[in-house]
Design an enzyme around this catalytic site. Structure first.
Site, PDB file in Angstrom:
ATOM      1  N   TYR A  87     -13.527 -13.409   2.458  1.00 46.76           N
ATOM      2  CA  TYR A  87     -12.310 -12.366   2.666  1.00 46.76           C
ATOM      3  C   TYR A  87     -11.949 -12.621   3.921  1.00 46.76           C
ATOM      4  CZ  TYR A  87      -9.877  -8.161   3.135  1.00 46.76           C
ATOM      5  OH  TYR A  87      -8.702  -7.141   3.538  1.00 46.76           O
TER       6      TYR A  87
ATOM      7  N   TYR B 147      -3.975 -12.453   2.166  1.00 52.59           N
ATOM      8  CA  TYR B 147      -3.318 -12.096   0.641  1.00 52.59           C
ATOM      9  C   TYR B 147      -2.579 -13.058   0.401  1.00 52.59           C
ATOM     10  CZ  TYR B 147      -5.877  -7.711   1.473  1.00 52.59           C
ATOM     11  OH  TYR B 147      -7.130  -6.730   1.422  1.00 52.59           O
TER      12      TYR B 147
ATOM     13  N   LYS C 132       0.668  -1.152   0.082  1.00 54.89           N
ATOM     14  CA  LYS C 132       0.035   0.021  -0.130  1.00 54.89           C
ATOM     15  C   LYS C 132       0.730   1.207   0.019  1.00 54.89           C
ATOM     16  CE  LYS C 132      -3.421  -2.815   0.355  1.00 54.89           C
ATOM     17  NZ  LYS C 132      -4.307  -3.252  -1.045  1.00 54.89           N
TER      18      LYS C 132
END
Length: 330
Positions: free
Chosen positions: A263, A289, A51
């Protein structure tokens, strides 16, 4: 051409140097093919992660607009929220974060540890919400509330994944292409986790421009291919328009089957991949992830569904969140 196009957009130099491209010798020996790891888990801020590359552009825009508060959203263990809060602290900005509990768990490690602990360290203002079912609207509503209090907020999209944020992974694509050239390496596939879509869209556009023979394959972490493909394709098209480029004719490449049950919740393959890479390479993957993406890589190799040749795994970070999953990993 890409370098010139990127130069038009201001960025904060939060990640001034390239992250390593490491060879994974023991995993490669087990799989019988070379595997390299692009170490974006070692970016320069707040214990690393992808990020930061997106925030270089997003926060530069926020500062140019005179913002005093960054407003974003994610799961309680969001890597994106953690790094947004850290950049805000570094730049003297406030950070307001809308957080959901997607697992509906009461596990204290998940609720208080890992990334959530770091949000307190970075001084983020946390607002718990029942669900982020319409995050764009919810973020705009929070920004409006802050304006009424006399603040100047800037909304940072979930995952930092809009066209401006995805510029960070166009730059990362340039960086990775240079590293491949230096090694005279022609990978069969570049594999990356595909969630909010900005990382895959940026890499895919970059490699379609620079090395179109090298496919970028996204392993979905929360959706089916049918659900994820429109997100990646739209963001890649918007990114190409922003840069003044033609959108590639070939559709983004995606694989699912590793994202379940939902998720943020690891499955047995995720946990096995995390343990395997830890014991073979001392590499920390996360349950949200990179564990799911590596499970995909391992399965696709075992099933001989990838073209022959070296593989590059893009490690997008998430190590702090791993500490919140002790219950699952014990």
């Amino acid at each position: 051409m890409l370098t010139t196009a990127l130069a038009r957009f201001p960025r904060l130099e939060l990640q001034p140097s390239a992250t390593a491209l490491d060879f994974l010798p023991r995993l490669s020996a087990e799989l019988g093919r070379a595997v390299y790891c692009k170490r974006d888990d070692t970016t320069s801020l707040a214990l690393g992660g992808n990020k930061v590359r997106k925030l270089e552009y997003l926060v530069a825009e926020a500062l140019a607009e005179g913002a005093d508060t960054l407003v974003t959203a994610g799961a309680i263990q969001s890597n994106h929220v953690r790094q947004t809060a850290a950049v805000a602290a570094q730049q003297g900005l406030a950070c307001v974060a809308l957080l959901e509990n997607p697992l509906a768990t009461q596990d204290e490690g998940y609720l208080q540890g890992g990334n959530r602990l770091l949000l307190d360290l970075f001084g983020a203002d946390i607002r718990l919400v029942a669900a982020l079912d319409d995050p764009q609207h919810q973020l705009q509503a929070e920004a409006q509330r802050l304006r009424q209090l006399g603040r100047t907020p800037k909304v940072i999209p979930v995952g930092g994944s809009n066209a401006l944020g995805a510029l960070g992974y166009v730059r990362a694509g340039l960086e990775l292409a240079d590293q491949l050239d230096a090694l005279a390496l022609q990978p069969a596939t570049i594999i990356v986790a595909s969630g909010s879509a900005g990382t895959q869209a940026g890499l895919d556009l970059a490699f379609n421009q620079l090395r179109p023979a090298i496919p970028v394959l996204g392993i979905t972490v929360s959706r089916t291919v049918q659900e994820q493909l429109p997100k990646v394709a739209l963001l890649r098209r918007q990114l190409a328009e922003l840069l003044g480029l033609a959108d590639p004719a070939v559709a983004p490449r995606l694989r699912d089957g590793y994202q379940g049950p939902r998720y943020g919740e690891p499955n047995p393959g995720t946990l096995a991949a995390i343990r395997r890479l830890g014991r073979l390479e001392g590499l920390v993957l996360d349950p949200v992830y990179t564990g799911k993406a590596m499970a995909g890589l391992l399965d696709l190799v075992a099933c001989e569904e990838l073209p022959p040749g070296p593989l590059v795994f893009v490690h997008t970070g998430g190590a702090p969140g791993t500490f919140a999953y002790q219950h699952w990993l014990a």
